[in-house]
Enzyme design. Structure first.
Site, short mmCIF file in Angstrom:
data_model
loop_
_atom_site.label_atom_id
_atom_site.label_comp_id
_atom_site.label_asym_id
_atom_site.label_seq_id
_atom_site.Cartn_x
_atom_site.Cartn_y
_atom_site.Cartn_z
N GLN A 33 0.79 -1.22 0.00
CA GLN A 33 0.00 0.00 0.00
C GLN A 33 0.83 1.28 0.00
O GLN A 33 0.32 2.34 -0.37
CB GLN A 33 -0.95 -0.01 1.20
N HIS A 53 -2.02 -5.38 -12.67
CA HIS A 53 -1.54 -5.17 -14.05
C HIS A 53 -2.42 -5.90 -15.07
O HIS A 53 -2.56 -5.44 -16.20
CB HIS A 53 -0.08 -5.63 -14.19
N ASP A 66 2.19 0.57 -8.14
CA ASP A 66 3.55 0.60 -8.71
C ASP A 66 4.44 1.63 -8.02
O ASP A 66 5.62 1.40 -7.81
CB ASP A 66 3.51 0.93 -10.21
N ARG A 91 3.80 -0.07 13.07
CA ARG A 91 3.46 -1.37 12.51
C ARG A 91 3.55 -1.27 10.98
O ARG A 91 2.78 -0.53 10.36
CB ARG A 91 2.04 -1.78 12.92
N HIS A 136 1.21 -9.26 4.57
CA HIS A 136 0.05 -8.39 4.40
C HIS A 136 -0.37 -8.49 2.93
O HIS A 136 -0.37 -7.51 2.20
CB HIS A 136 0.38 -6.96 4.82
N ASN A 180 -1.72 -10.95 8.29
CA ASN A 180 -2.75 -9.94 8.49
C ASN A 180 -4.07 -10.40 7.92
O ASN A 180 -4.19 -10.62 6.72
CB ASN A 180 -2.35 -8.62 7.81
N GLU A 181 -5.07 -10.57 8.80
CA GLU A 181 -6.44 -10.85 8.39
C GLU A 181 -6.58 -12.05 7.45
O GLU A 181 -6.74 -11.88 6.24
CB GLU A 181 -7.07 -9.62 7.71
N ASN A 319 -7.86 -6.11 14.35
CA ASN A 319 -8.20 -4.98 13.47
C ASN A 319 -9.70 -4.80 13.57
O ASN A 319 -10.46 -5.77 13.43
CB ASN A 319 -7.86 -5.29 12.01
N TYR A 321 -12.99 -2.06 12.45
CA TYR A 321 -13.46 -0.83 11.82
C TYR A 321 -14.93 -0.55 12.08
O TYR A 321 -15.31 0.59 12.30
CB TYR A 321 -13.23 -0.88 10.29
N GLU A 391 -5.21 -2.31 14.04
CA GLU A 391 -5.78 -1.36 13.08
C GLU A 391 -7.10 -0.84 13.60
O GLU A 391 -7.91 -1.61 14.14
CB GLU A 391 -6.07 -2.01 11.70
C1 LIG Z 1 9.43 -0.97 -13.77
O1 LIG Z 1 8.06 -0.67 -13.96
C2 LIG Z 1 7.82 0.56 -14.62
C3 LIG Z 1 6.33 0.77 -14.62
O2 LIG Z 1 5.86 0.92 -13.34
C4 LIG Z 1 8.45 0.55 -16.00
O3 LIG Z 1 8.27 1.79 -16.61
C5 LIG Z 1 9.94 0.22 -15.88
O4 LIG Z 1 10.49 0.06 -17.17
C6 LIG Z 1 10.16 -1.05 -15.09
N1 LIG Z 1 11.57 -1.22 -14.84
C7 LIG Z 1 12.20 -2.34 -15.09
C8 LIG Z 1 13.66 -2.36 -14.73
O5 LIG Z 1 11.65 -3.33 -15.55
#
Ligand SMILES: *[C@@H]1O[C@H](CO)[C@@H](O)[C@H](O)[C@H]1NC(C)=O
Length: 495
Positions: A33, A53, A66, A91, A136, A180-181, A319, A321, A391
């Site tokens: 996260q 992805h 990312d 934590r 997690h 976690n959970e 945790n 909520y 949490e």
């Molecule tokens: C890592 O991921 C990014 C996208 O989040 C990409 O643009 C980049 O080329 C990637 N790097 C490698 C070393 O694969």
């Protein structure tokens, strides 16, 4: 946004009370996260990397982790925020594929190992205790390809990973949280969360069983080989959604829903007899037989497994909520994504009561008394166990910085923790606010801000700014007083 008002009666009840001196305040986060750096150096792919992805449509804003808060590069800023908050502990979680790129201990990532080691050292230098979650939700994709949590060998794989972490950091980490959970099994096998499989009531139950075994194997490993040297603790983290019957007629069904939602992960570890909650085990066995299954879809434990798991947690990490009310489901019921896990199996429906104020998130309404109810129920079920709140937090607020509803949330939920401790004799050792800062909130992407700090996700710097709730929480952590009359003045800005 509903306005929640602290009741005058409650204010009188708690105004003079303080959390005891030894009580610990902290904040929580998790690796996927906040870290970003999803492909930094030799990190392996996790099931969340793969899921976001390949299935961006599963995430409300199509986003991914990312980069997230870029804590892989900005962790020193995080440590500064923690110091400003006066917290006793932080934590955070370790990403399995960042440390073990193949998922197995045949290859240790030096970068990954150093990243967490540096973070731990920086925390300790500032007197902040590291509280480390080992899992997690970032299973290495390599292990998912071998069946993941539905493969019984995952218990070995997790214990191998645990050994690596205990060897790397056991000399500096006193509090380990294994998983976690485990209720993540329901989300993961209901297509909602990674790995996005569709096997509710079958794959989810295999996952439930093997997660408990994996946890217990890590616990026993530490107990045998590391505890004599380091004296730390190892615990499981359970999500406890408090559940109340909608009407008196729903009392029995509510017990069964508590069994599947809470007892499925707590009974095996914390009850005197161990294993699945007996009423739930009977219910699913009978239903499976009626469906023509040769055996229960809820896989049985052997006696040896029951013994391994029973007693395998040094505290009840919880945790919490929100609260929901249980009733029998209409025959054509559909279940929202954040319905309490497992209710479909039981023909139950959960919904908030109309009198509980709503929040910006459809999955929770405000009912602080439910927290006290949950703690008391758990004490009655499992005895005088020590609790640690890992949490508790509030999603969304109208204003990016002046988050008065979040201040109220923490104040009112902490008040209930205090009442549980002082009126009901429940032992609670600490409390973690979720979360240190806005982060990637899984299927809600970046839309459910849950942070004491706002994060500007449009800026390459991912600028962190303390919200009103951060000022409030820093005061609570310092004074141990929830300050029922808290008000914020510009000049009070100590952060
Ligand atoms: C890592 O991921 C990014 C996208 O989040 C990409 O643009 C980049 O080329 C990637 N790097 C490698 C070393 O694969």
């Amino acid at each position: 946004m509903g306005q929640y008002l602290f009741s005058a009666v409650l204010a009188t009840a708690v105004a003079e009370r303080r959390f005891p001196a030894g009580f610990k305040f902290g904040v929580a986060s998790s690796s996927y996260q906040i870290e970003g750096g999803w492909n930094a150096s030799d990190k392996g792919e996790s099931i969340w990397d793969r899921f976001v992805h390949t299935t961006p449509e599963a995430i409300v804003d199509g986003s991914n982790g990312d980069v997230a808060c870029d804590s892989y590069h900005r962790w020193r800023e995080d440590v500064q925020l923690l110091e400003n908050l006066n917290v006793d502990f932080y934590r955070f979680s370790i990403s399995w594929p960042r440390v073990l790129p193949t998922g197995f201990p045949n290859r240790l990532s030096e970068h990954g190992a150093r990243y967490y080691g540096d973070l731990i050292d920086a925390l300790l230098e500032r007197g902040i205790e590291p509280v480390v979650t080992m899992y997690h939700w970032e299973l290495p994709q390599t292990l998912q390809d071998l069946g993941g949590w539905a493969n019984p060998l995952i218990a070995d794989w997790f214990a191998d990973y645990a050994r690596v972490l205990f060897d790397l950091y056991g000399d500096r980490v006193q509090t380990w949280l294994t998983i976690n959970e485990p209720l993540i099994c329901d989300f993961g096998y209901d297509g909602i969360f990674a790995p996005g499989l569709q096997s509710a009531g079958r794959g989810s139950y295999l996952c439930s069983k093997y997660m408990l075994l994996a946890h217990a194997r890590a616990y026993r490993l530490y107990e045998r080989e590391y505890k004599p040297k380091y004296g730390g603790t190892v615990s499981l983290v359970n999500q406890v959604y408090w559940l109340e019957p909608q009407t008196e007629q729903d009392a029995e069904l509510t017990e069964l829903v508590r069994d599947i939602s809470i007892g499925r992960y707590a009974h095996a570890v914390f009850s005197a007899e161990g294993g699945w909650p007996p009423a739930l085990e009977r219910y699913i066995a009978q239903k499976s037989a009626e469906e023509g299954e040769p055996r229960s879809r809820l896989p049985a434990f052997t006696q040896e497994e029951i013994e391994l798991i029973r007693g395998s947690s040094d505290m009840f990490a919880i945790n919490h909520y929100a609260t929901a009310a249980v009733s029998a489901a209409a025959p054509d019921a559909t279940y929202g994504v954040f319905a309490v896990e497992g209710v479909a199996e039981l023909g139950a429906a959960v919904a908030p009561r109309p009198e509980w104020p709503p929040t910006a998130s459809d999955w929770f309404t405000l009912y602080p008394e439910g927290f006290r109810g949950a703690l008391l129920y758990l004490k009655q079920q499992y005895g005088d166990v020590e609790f640690f709140v890992t949490e508790n937090g509030y999603a969304g607020s109208d204003d990016p910085l002046d988050d008065e509803p979040r201040v109220q949330y923490h104040r009112d939920y902490l008040a209930q923790v205090l009442l549980a401790m002082e009126e009901d004799g429940v032992r609670v050792a600490g409390y973690s606010a979720w979360s240190l800062m806005d982060s990637y909130e899984w299927m809600t992407g970046y839309q459910a801000s849950m942070g004491l700090h706002h994060v500007d996700f449009s800026s390459p710097d991912r600028t962190r700014t303390p919200r009103r709730s951060a000022h409030y929480y820093a005061q609570v952590a310092r004074t141990h007083d929830i300050d029922v009359d808290y008000s914020f003045h510009e000049g009070d800005n100590k952060l």
